[in-house]
Write an enzyme that holds these catalytic residues in place. Structure first.
Site, mmCIF file in Angstrom:
data_model
loop_
_atom_site.group_PDB
_atom_site.id
_atom_site.type_symbol
_atom_site.label_atom_id
_atom_site.label_comp_id
_atom_site.label_asym_id
_atom_site.label_seq_id
_atom_site.Cartn_x
_atom_site.Cartn_y
_atom_site.Cartn_z
ATOM 1 N N ARG A 232 0.838 -1.187 0.000
ATOM 2 C CA ARG A 232 0.000 0.000 0.000
ATOM 3 C C ARG A 232 0.881 1.247 0.000
ATOM 4 O O ARG A 232 1.921 1.269 0.680
ATOM 5 C CB ARG A 232 -0.882 0.015 1.260
ATOM 6 C CG ARG A 232 -2.016 -0.991 1.218
ATOM 7 C CD ARG A 232 -3.109 -0.556 0.270
ATOM 8 N NE ARG A 232 -4.262 -1.447 0.322
ATOM 9 C CZ ARG A 232 -4.387 -2.543 -0.438
ATOM 10 N NH1 ARG A 232 -3.398 -2.888 -1.258
ATOM 11 N NH2 ARG A 232 -5.479 -3.287 -0.367
ATOM 12 N N GLU A 261 -3.526 7.440 -4.649
ATOM 13 C CA GLU A 261 -3.858 6.905 -5.979
ATOM 14 C C GLU A 261 -5.158 7.522 -6.503
ATOM 15 O O GLU A 261 -6.079 7.769 -5.712
ATOM 16 C CB GLU A 261 -4.010 5.376 -5.878
ATOM 17 C CG GLU A 261 -2.718 4.683 -5.515
ATOM 18 C CD GLU A 261 -2.877 3.186 -5.284
ATOM 19 O OE1 GLU A 261 -3.967 2.639 -5.561
ATOM 20 O OE2 GLU A 261 -1.930 2.574 -4.835
ATOM 21 N N HIS A 279 -1.035 0.250 -9.776
ATOM 22 C CA HIS A 279 -1.667 -0.693 -8.855
ATOM 23 C C HIS A 279 -2.256 -1.879 -9.614
ATOM 24 O O HIS A 279 -3.473 -2.115 -9.604
ATOM 25 C CB HIS A 279 -2.748 -0.007 -8.021
ATOM 26 C CG HIS A 279 -3.050 -0.767 -6.749
ATOM 27 N ND1 HIS A 279 -3.499 -0.153 -5.594
ATOM 28 C CD2 HIS A 279 -2.981 -2.081 -6.457
ATOM 29 C CE1 HIS A 279 -3.698 -1.068 -4.658
ATOM 30 N NE2 HIS A 279 -3.391 -2.241 -5.168
HETATM 31 C C1 8YV Z 1 -6.909 -5.259 -5.437
HETATM 32 C C2 8YV Z 1 -5.091 -5.043 -3.792
HETATM 33 O O1 8YV Z 1 -7.121 -6.632 -5.368
HETATM 34 O O2 8YV Z 1 -6.083 -7.079 -3.244
HETATM 35 C C3 8YV Z 1 -5.592 -6.017 -2.817
HETATM 36 O O3 8YV Z 1 -5.488 -5.705 -1.606
HETATM 37 O O4 8YV Z 1 -4.311 -4.233 -3.459
HETATM 38 C C4 8YV Z 1 -5.467 -5.040 -5.214
HETATM 39 O O5 8YV Z 1 -4.747 -6.025 -5.891
HETATM 40 C C5 8YV Z 1 -7.336 -4.763 -6.797
HETATM 41 O O6 8YV Z 1 -6.965 -3.453 -6.911
HETATM 42 C C6 8YV Z 1 -8.859 -4.895 -6.940
HETATM 43 O O7 8YV Z 1 -9.481 -4.085 -5.983
#
Ligand code: 8YV
Length: 313
Positions: A232, A261, A279
């Protein structure tokens, strides 16, 4: 049977949205011009929320939905959900672990290679016709570099396994030592950063891990060190990261996530030792389908009074 209202917070995935529409009474939160009025008018029919990394279920939303029974996140990260509030109110929470582990770990290795071997810059060199006027400069080897991992959970372990295949010595920092691994444990993050060439953020975002990669850690990683973040954005003090990279106190970075973001500090755009991704850690057709099926499967299980597939709360 009474219609089950599901509130989708963000247009994360077409297949998921279509299937939610087919199976439930679907409300699309992001389309509501007056969200508060919308919630007041429909709160009694909304029994489930589907969120993701951009929009989840905070305390205000949970309080506005008295009939809420379950929050099913289209993500493995749960930082957009007020878990304590859910616990207080007996609201169940599910996420999408395991199905995205390989993609995210693969991308972490891809970022390491891209930064160290300047793959994006090499591509530009060819496309701009630069090769006709000379070879690209020498870069630096990935194999054998010391990889330090912050957080040795599912994704951290998958990254370690991949890096070991490149003969990289693995070390890690986490709140406690993992008894099931022989990787070198560092009890402080500065100690880990001081003893690795590549530092990877792979832990969950919590109040304790926010800005855990600060100026001191970046200075410890040093002018030849590389920071990789596939977790993150808020794990890293982004202002300090920009100054460390611009001032040369940090050797480079491979970033798939950012503090605000989709906004990315423009000071990074001109740096050839930085690779910037939008992302996309779990962003493959296969994985997003599997994530969507987990969200749907958890909702179906809940409303059929069957055991949940991936319960967190
Ligand atoms: C989300 C992510 O899955 O899974 C997570 O925590 O950070 C991402 O890979 C993707 O952006 C769909 O919301």
């Amino acid at each position: 049977m009474e219609a089950i209202g599901v509130l989708l917070m963000w247009p994360a995935n077409t297949y998921l949205e279509q299937e939610l529409d087919r199976r439930f009474t679907l409300f699309r939160y992001w389309t509501q011009p007056r969200p508060r009025e919308f919630l007041a008018q429909n709160s009694d029919s909304i029994r489930a929320v589907v969120g993701n990394v951009f929009a989840g279920a905070d305390a205000e939303l949970i309080d506005a939905l008295p009939k809420l029974e379950i929050v099913s996140s289209f993500s493995v990260g749960l930082d957009k959900i007020d878990l304590n509030k859910c616990r207080e109110k007996g609201i169940r929470v599910t996420n999408t672990p395991d199905v995205l582990t390989d993609d995210v770990a693969d991308l972490a290795i891809g970022l390491m290679l891209a930064v160290l071997r300047r793959i994006c810059e090499c591509d530009k060199h060819v496309r701009r016709g630069g090769w006709k006027f000379g070879d690209f400069k020498l870069t630096t080897r990935f194999s054998g570099k010391r990889v330090g991992i912050i957080g040795l959970g599912r994704i951290g372990l998958a990254i370690a396994k991949r890096a070991e295949a490149f003969d990289c010595p693995i070390s890690y920092y986490s709140r406690s030592k993992n008894p099931n691994t022989n990787y070198k444990y560092h009890s402080t993050l500065v100690d880990l950063a001081s003893n690795c060439d590549i530092l990877v953020v792979a832990c969950a975002l919590t109040s304790e891990t926010t800005h855990v990669v600060n100026r001191e850690v970046m200075n410890a990683l040093g002018p030849k060190g590389i920071l990789i973040n596939i977790a993150r954005g808020p794990h890293v003090n982004e202002a300090e990261l920009v100054s460390a990279l611009v001032e040369g106190r940090l050797g480079g970075a491979g970033l798939d996530v950012f503090e605000k973001e989709p906004h990315v500090p423009e000071e990074l755009f001109g740096l050839e030792n930085v690779v910037l991704l939008p992302h996309v850690g779990s962003g493959t057709v296969e994985t997003r389908m599997a994530m969507a099926d987990l969200v749907l499967g958890n909702l179906e299980a809940h409303f059929a009074n069957k055991p949940l597939l991936t319960q967190v709360v």
